[in-house]
Design an enzyme around this catalytic site. Structure first.
Site, PDB file in Angstrom:
ATOM      1  N   GLU A 241       0.814  -1.210   0.000  1.00 60.87           N
ATOM      2  CA  GLU A 241       0.000   0.000   0.000  1.00 60.87           C
ATOM      3  C   GLU A 241       0.848   1.261   0.000  1.00 60.87           C
ATOM      4  OE1 GLU A 241      -2.943   0.261   3.018  1.00 60.87           O
ATOM      5  OE2 GLU A 241      -3.842  -1.673   2.561  1.00 60.87           O
TER       6      GLU A 241
ATOM      7  N   GLU B  69      -8.434   2.622  -4.787  1.00 61.25           N
ATOM      8  CA  GLU B  69      -9.502   2.384  -3.814  1.00 61.25           C
ATOM      9  C   GLU B  69     -10.168   3.679  -3.385  1.00 61.25           C
ATOM     10  OE1 GLU B  69     -10.472   0.116   0.430  1.00 61.25           O
ATOM     11  OE2 GLU B  69      -8.491  -0.081  -0.487  1.00 61.25           O
TER      12      GLU B  69
END
Length: 357
Positions: free
Chosen positions: A155, A223
């Site tokens: 991430e 996202e």
């Protein structure tokens, strides 16, 4: 020596045939190993690139155990992501932060046993790749070597994360990046908040995705960003984007297994079920109904009935068993066994015979 002399005199064609017969390495392989015997072979990065070039959507679903992996395998999903979302949907935490590398490896190994076709991607959990590039590479190696994954996902788009991604790629490991809402960064994001809703944030999403591409990532997850931002990032990149709460303009989509199946019905999970998720089933309701029916049938004595009591003794063995119990002084046990045998005999008789008695 005589064998070598004879071998040198045979024709070139015969020599090739003989060498193939003598070799224990399959003819069409490099560096050995048997070729897959199944028609559906493991999805490769090259296959994903071809889908991307043709404009064919890429499907991604999370899995955390053997049964869910088998379901993804049968459905023909392209990528199986063993996500750190297991922290929430499997272990019951409110965030993805608590799950450890050891726990993730257990999930990875179980999924690898069940999913034979999808490309397997393992998440690097929080705290396992931020300290240094050597830590990041070591963790990624473990996920592949001990977890059985084909690639990893990490991430964020900070300089240290991008450096980590580049180091992992240079170590020979395929990487998926992840920008927008990055759950591991909720401390600085102020919670599970969408990203890219203003100009500077939107530009940051696109630039971060491009930086991850330059670091060598083969794909980037977007996202919880507005659809125009996802469309811009998808257009700017030369690699696939995988959307989750990012609208329909990505190269593919990913959803969490438990969310799309509607498995989690407890109020604790209702508060973390994302708005962007479409529930394709209400499996949680089916599970709840089945468990309630099971409890009721156990309580009223209808389960297990004759059809679920399959193991039987012939009458001679039953009588012998009763006599042995009586010899041991277990008269009460003998009476219980007798009553059970009689009850099962009556239960297993056709209804016509029961009515005649």
């Amino acid at each position: 020596m005589a064998f070598l002399t004879k071998l040198s005199k045979i024709s070139p064609l015969a020599r090739v045939c003989l060498s193939r017969c003598m070799s224990h390495v399959p003819e069409n392989t490099v560096y050995g190993g048997p070729t897959p015997q199944t028609a559906d072979r493991r999805v490769t990065l090259n296959q994903l690139k071809q889908k991307y070039k043709k404009g064919e959507p890429i499907t991604v679903v999370t899995a955390y155990d053997y049964p869910s992996a088998v379901h993804l395998d049968i459905a023909g999903i392209d990528i199986c992501l063993v996500g750190d979302s297991a922290s929430m949907v499997v272990h019951g935490h409110d965030t993805t932060l608590p799950i450890s590398l050891e726990e993730m490896l257990v999930h990875c190994r179980a999924v690898a046993r069940g999913a034979k076709r999808p490309l397997l991607v393992g998440d690097l959990p929080f705290g396992t790749y931020e300290t240094s590039t050597s830590q990041a590479v070591d963790t990624a190696v473990k996920v592949l070597r001990e977890g059985g994954m084909d690639a990893i996902k990490l991430e964020g788009g900070s300089p240290s994360r991008i450096t980590a991604a580049k180091a992992i790629v240079e170590a020979g490991i395929a990487v998926i990046g992840h920008v927008g809402l990055t759950p591991q960064a909720i401390s600085v994001l102020g919670g599970f908040r969408p990203q890219g809703k203003n100009v500077s944030s939107a530009i940051k999403v696109v630039e971060t995705a491009m930086a991850l591409q330059e670091a060598g990532c083969f794909s980037v997850v977007l996202e919880c960003v507005p659809a125009p931002v996802a469309a811009a990032a998808t257009s700017a990149l030369r690699i696939p984007t995988i959307g989750i709460g990012a609208g329909p303009f990505c190269s593919g989509q990913v959803l969490v297994y438990h969310d799309l199946l509607g498995m989690l019905q407890h109020p604790h999970h209702a508060k973390v079920t994302p708005k962007f998720c479409k529930q394709y089933a209400c499996v949680g309701d089916v599970i709840k109904k089945a468990l309630s029916e099971y409890k009721e049938e156990v309580n009223n004595g209808s389960f297990p009935g004759p059809s679920h009591t399959p193991y039987k003794m012939n009458p001679d063995d039953v009588n012998g068993f009763l006599k042995e119990l009586e010899k041991l002084g277990l008269n009460k046990a003998a009476s219980a066994a007798t009553a059970a045998a009689e009850k099962m005999n009556i239960a297993q008789q056709p209804d016509t015979e029961k009515s005649q008695k």
